[in-house]
Design an enzyme around this catalytic site. Structure first.
Site, PDB file in Angstrom:
ATOM      1  N   SER A 139       0.846  -1.195   0.000  1.00  0.00           N
ATOM      2  CA  SER A 139       0.000   0.000   0.000  1.00  0.00           C
ATOM      3  C   SER A 139       0.882   1.247   0.000  1.00  0.00           C
ATOM      4  O   SER A 139       1.984   1.236   0.558  1.00  0.00           O
ATOM      5  CB  SER A 139      -0.902  -0.001   1.239  1.00  0.00           C
ATOM      6  OG  SER A 139      -1.793   1.089   1.223  1.00  0.00           O
ATOM      7  N   TYR A 175      -4.872   6.895  -7.842  1.00  0.00           N
ATOM      8  CA  TYR A 175      -4.035   5.870  -7.237  1.00  0.00           C
ATOM      9  C   TYR A 175      -4.283   5.782  -5.737  1.00  0.00           C
ATOM     10  O   TYR A 175      -4.451   4.690  -5.178  1.00  0.00           O
ATOM     11  CB  TYR A 175      -2.567   6.194  -7.512  1.00  0.00           C
ATOM     12  CG  TYR A 175      -1.590   5.187  -6.959  1.00  0.00           C
ATOM     13  CD1 TYR A 175      -1.412   3.950  -7.573  1.00  0.00           C
ATOM     14  CD2 TYR A 175      -0.835   5.475  -5.824  1.00  0.00           C
ATOM     15  CE1 TYR A 175      -0.518   3.028  -7.069  1.00  0.00           C
ATOM     16  CE2 TYR A 175       0.067   4.551  -5.318  1.00  0.00           C
ATOM     17  CZ  TYR A 175       0.231   3.332  -5.948  1.00  0.00           C
ATOM     18  OH  TYR A 175       1.117   2.427  -5.438  1.00  0.00           O
ATOM     19  N   LYS A 179      -5.748   2.640  -3.465  1.00  0.00           N
ATOM     20  CA  LYS A 179      -4.999   2.039  -2.367  1.00  0.00           C
ATOM     21  C   LYS A 179      -5.783   2.096  -1.058  1.00  0.00           C
ATOM     22  O   LYS A 179      -5.649   1.202  -0.206  1.00  0.00           O
ATOM     23  CB  LYS A 179      -3.633   2.716  -2.223  1.00  0.00           C
ATOM     24  CG  LYS A 179      -2.651   2.361  -3.332  1.00  0.00           C
ATOM     25  CD  LYS A 179      -2.346   0.872  -3.343  1.00  0.00           C
ATOM     26  CE  LYS A 179      -1.286   0.510  -4.375  1.00  0.00           C
ATOM     27  NZ  LYS A 179      -0.926  -0.925  -4.348  1.00  0.00           N
TER      28      LYS A 179
END
Length: 258
Positions: A139, A175, A179
């Site tokens: 992550s 993004y 995550k």
């Protein structure tokens, strides 16, 4: 070409470089690239007895995931550790005008969330064959705690009455959202697999210099570290350093606030 300086490469390198015994299955969309990476690793680690085996794996379709599972299962193997590192971003492409705003979300979710979920679910039976199974999600930039800090990652000062904000020259929103969703996946697997003794984490490798988004040089200018640092963080989790903290978001220093 494979990303020789990527976090995935450095994770794979950190494991066989360890004195502990490893046989690493290196997932790669292209089998040719997987073989290139494995050959490069052998040249960099000539003295190790550990081995790296390429495994074709494309997260955008169920068929290659099922084929990869069948290949591992048919060899009567188990998985002691499954590391979900695949990641994709289109955010900077939006700023460049080469991707749509919608794609910056849907493409990231397709790989970072949907693909990762399918891979994890498909391979769980092989983890359950292990006496000490571990499931790791890589992550980055996906915590609410970090996003609420003023100036991170959006500049603290923005022009009023304009849109889009021209001051935003480095974008990670799609993004980061993906995550954050992946962190929820981790928590789901933690709850479901706790009874089976599977240790589950999301691991933050740190802000590192990679080709994710196609801006390695910009990441370096912004102070990113070498990807090998991320490989070492993951290796320490694999080898038990955080066994007392399963089910959490972990970085090099310990538990990170979601």
């Amino acid at each position: 070409m494979f990303d020789e300086g990527g976090i995935g490469y450095e994770i794979v390198k950190a494991l066989p470089a360890s004195p502990k015994p490893y046989h690493v299955l290196l997932g790669s969309r292209s089998l040719d690239c997987g073989h290139q990476a494995a050959a490069q690793l052998r040249s960099e680690l000539p003295s190790t007895a550990n081995t790296v085996e390429p495994l074709q794996l494309d997260l955008l379709s169920d068929a290659p995931i099922e084929a990869a599972f069948s290949a591992v299962q048919s060899a009567n193997r188990r998985l002691d550790v499954l590391i979900n590192n695949a990641g994709l971003t289109r955010d900077l492409n939006v700023l460049r005008g080469t991707a749509t705003l919608r794609a910056s979300l849907t493409d990231s979710y397709a790989v970072n969330v949907a693909g990762t979920h399918v891979v994890s679910s498909t391979f769980v039976p092989l983890l359950l064959r292990s006496t000490d199974p571990r499931l790791i999600f890589i992550s980055r930039l996906g915590t609410f705690a970090s996003a609420t800090k003023r100036g991170y990652p959006v500049p603290a000062t923005l022009g009023r009455g304009t849109w889009p904000k021209s001051e935003v020259t480095f974008e990670t929103l799609g993004y980061r959202c993906s995550k954050t969703a992946m962190n929820m996946l981790m928590l789901n697997y933690r709850r479901k697999l706790e009874v089976d003794g599977v240790k589950v984490w999301a691991v933050l490798p740190g802000f590192l210099e990679t080709d994710l988004g196609g801006e390695r040089e910009l990441a370096r200018e912004m102070g990113a570290g070498h990807p090998r640092l991320g490989g070492e963080v993951v290796r320490r989790v694999v080898e038990g350093e955080r066994d007392g903290e399963p089910g959490w978001l972990i970085n090099k220093d310990g538990i990170v606030e979601f």
